[in-house]
Scaffold this motif. Structure first.
Motif, PDB file in Angstrom:
ATOM      1  N   THR A 153       0.855  -1.177   0.000  1.00 26.44           N
ATOM      2  CA  THR A 153       0.000   0.000   0.000  1.00 26.44           C
ATOM      3  C   THR A 153       0.895   1.232   0.000  1.00 26.44           C
ATOM      4  N   LEU A 154       0.780   2.002  -1.065  1.00 24.80           N
ATOM      5  CA  LEU A 154       1.559   3.218  -1.255  1.00 24.80           C
ATOM      6  C   LEU A 154       0.615   4.311  -1.734  1.00 24.80           C
ATOM      7  N   PRO A 155       1.027   5.576  -1.651  1.00 29.00           N
ATOM      8  CA  PRO A 155       0.185   6.630  -2.213  1.00 29.00           C
ATOM      9  C   PRO A 155      -0.004   6.371  -3.718  1.00 29.00           C
ATOM     10  N   VAL A 156      -1.233   6.137  -4.120  1.00 27.45           N
ATOM     11  CA  VAL A 156      -1.494   5.626  -5.463  1.00 27.45           C
ATOM     12  C   VAL A 156      -1.199   6.629  -6.578  1.00 27.45           C
ATOM     13  N   GLU A 157      -1.506   7.895  -6.375  1.00 24.37           N
ATOM     14  CA  GLU A 157      -1.269   8.883  -7.438  1.00 24.37           C
ATOM     15  C   GLU A 157       0.216   9.032  -7.771  1.00 24.37           C
ATOM     16  N   PRO A 158       1.095   9.228  -6.764  1.00 22.13           N
ATOM     17  CA  PRO A 158       2.516   9.307  -7.106  1.00 22.13           C
ATOM     18  C   PRO A 158       3.048   8.006  -7.696  1.00 22.13           C
ATOM     19  N   LEU A 159       2.586   6.877  -7.180  1.00 19.28           N
ATOM     20  CA  LEU A 159       3.024   5.589  -7.724  1.00 19.28           C
ATOM     21  C   LEU A 159       2.616   5.462  -9.184  1.00 19.28           C
ATOM     22  N   ALA A 160       1.375   5.813  -9.490  1.00 26.24           N
ATOM     23  CA  ALA A 160       0.901   5.747 -10.878  1.00 26.24           C
ATOM     24  C   ALA A 160       1.711   6.683 -11.771  1.00 26.24           C
ATOM     25  N   ALA A 161       2.029   7.876 -11.272  1.00 25.96           N
ATOM     26  CA  ALA A 161       2.811   8.829 -12.063  1.00 25.96           C
ATOM     27  C   ALA A 161       4.208   8.278 -12.355  1.00 25.96           C
ATOM     28  N   MET A 162       4.832   7.661 -11.354  1.00 28.32           N
ATOM     29  CA  MET A 162       6.178   7.102 -11.549  1.00 28.32           C
ATOM     30  C   MET A 162       6.146   5.913 -12.513  1.00 28.32           C
ATOM     31  N   LEU A 163       5.171   5.032 -12.336  1.00 28.55           N
ATOM     32  CA  LEU A 163       5.072   3.877 -13.237  1.00 28.55           C
ATOM     33  C   LEU A 163       4.727   4.322 -14.656  1.00 28.55           C
ATOM     34  N   SER A 164       3.888   5.321 -14.769  1.00 28.49           N
ATOM     35  CA  SER A 164       3.537   5.844 -16.086  1.00 28.49           C
ATOM     36  C   SER A 164       4.782   6.347 -16.804  1.00 28.49           C
ATOM     37  N   ALA A 165       5.664   7.029 -16.069  1.00 28.30           N
ATOM     38  CA  ALA A 165       6.914   7.513 -16.664  1.00 28.30           C
ATOM     39  C   ALA A 165       7.780   6.346 -17.136  1.00 28.30           C
ATOM     40  N   VAL A 166       7.813   5.277 -16.346  1.00 29.20           N
ATOM     41  CA  VAL A 166       8.586   4.090 -16.735  1.00 29.20           C
ATOM     42  C   VAL A 166       8.005   3.478 -18.010  1.00 29.20           C
ATOM     43  N   PHE A 167       6.684   3.353 -18.059  1.00 28.70           N
ATOM     44  CA  PHE A 167       6.049   2.792 -19.258  1.00 28.70           C
ATOM     45  C   PHE A 167       6.289   3.685 -20.475  1.00 28.70           C
ATOM     46  N   ASP A 168       6.196   4.997 -20.283  1.00 30.58           N
ATOM     47  CA  ASP A 168       6.440   5.925 -21.393  1.00 30.58           C
ATOM     48  C   ASP A 168       7.865   5.778 -21.920  1.00 30.58           C
ATOM     49  N   ARG A 169       8.837   5.699 -21.002  1.00 29.57           N
ATOM     50  CA  ARG A 169      10.233   5.529 -21.437  1.00 29.57           C
ATOM     51  C   ARG A 169      10.408   4.189 -22.152  1.00 29.57           C
ATOM     52  N   GLY A 170       9.701   3.177 -21.684  1.00 21.56           N
ATOM     53  CA  GLY A 170       9.749   1.882 -22.362  1.00 21.56           C
ATOM     54  C   GLY A 170       9.205   1.973 -23.776  1.00 21.56           C
TER      55      GLY A 170
END
Length: 196
Positions: A153-170
């Motif tokens: 359980t983590l703050p979902v909005e920042p986690l989603a933003a970070m993962l989104s950046a990873v997916f975008d770079r991918g």
């Protein structure tokens, strides 16, 4: 009854004109870039009048916004279709990631959404659009996995933003010719790191 039929026909024509403008603008923005594309070219390619363009969109930027929103909605739909119904929430996250990469592989989409859109719309406006589409699907997937006790359980909005950046770079790396198997291996490893 005839009045309803006429109105439906007008609504259909309106939607057809809007779709034609978005399709023509998308093709031209990809071929020439936003800055080098003029509205006269767009209306000619769409087969409509300038009046029709300005009836549907305030200006070229508003039309570009319509193109981007259409693309983001398509990506979100493809991500949702990639997920196996009833799948474990963690596997649904992984499948959604693969669906994202497949959706972004569509001709010109990575350039349009990850290069042109931030330059034209700015990061804040693009992030807001993404929250309504692909970002929404990622937040929903993360929430389901957290509620299921599968990931921390983590703050979902920042986690989603970070993962989104990873997916975008991918997606950018894949467009540049990176090995898809290696990208998927790294993404899965990152997601595995979130497991409880």
């Amino acid at each position: 009854m005839q009045e309803k039929q006429s109105r439906r026909t007008n609504e259909q024509r309106t939607q057809e004109t809007r779709r034609a403008l978005i399709a023509a603008a998308r093709a031209l923005f990809l071929a020439k870039g936003y800055a080098d594309t003029g509205t006269p070219e767009i209306v000619a390619a769409a087969g409509v009048t300038r009046g029709a363009l300005y009836h549907h969109f305030e200006d070229k930027r508003a039309l570009f916004l319509g193109v981007v929103e259409s693309e983001l909605a398509a990506v979100a739909a493809e991500v949702e279709q990639a997920e196996t119904p009833g799948a474990d929430p963690f596997e649904a996250l992984v499948e959604g990631g693969w669906g994202f990469f497949d959706a972004m592989a569509k001709e010109g989409r990575t350039r349009l959404l990850l290069i042109e859109a931030p330059a034209v719309l700015g990061a804040a406006e693009l992030a807001e659009l993404d929250r309504r589409h692909g970002g929404r699907t990622l937040v929903e997937g993360l929430n389901a996995a957290m509620k299921g006790g599968i990931i921390r359980t983590l703050p979902v909005e920042p986690l989603a933003a970070m993962l989104s950046a990873v997916f975008d770079r991918g997606a950018l790396a894949l467009q540049a010719g990176a090995d898809a198997k290696e990208i998927r291996q790294v993404i899965r490893s990152i997601l595995e790191g979130l497991r409880v």
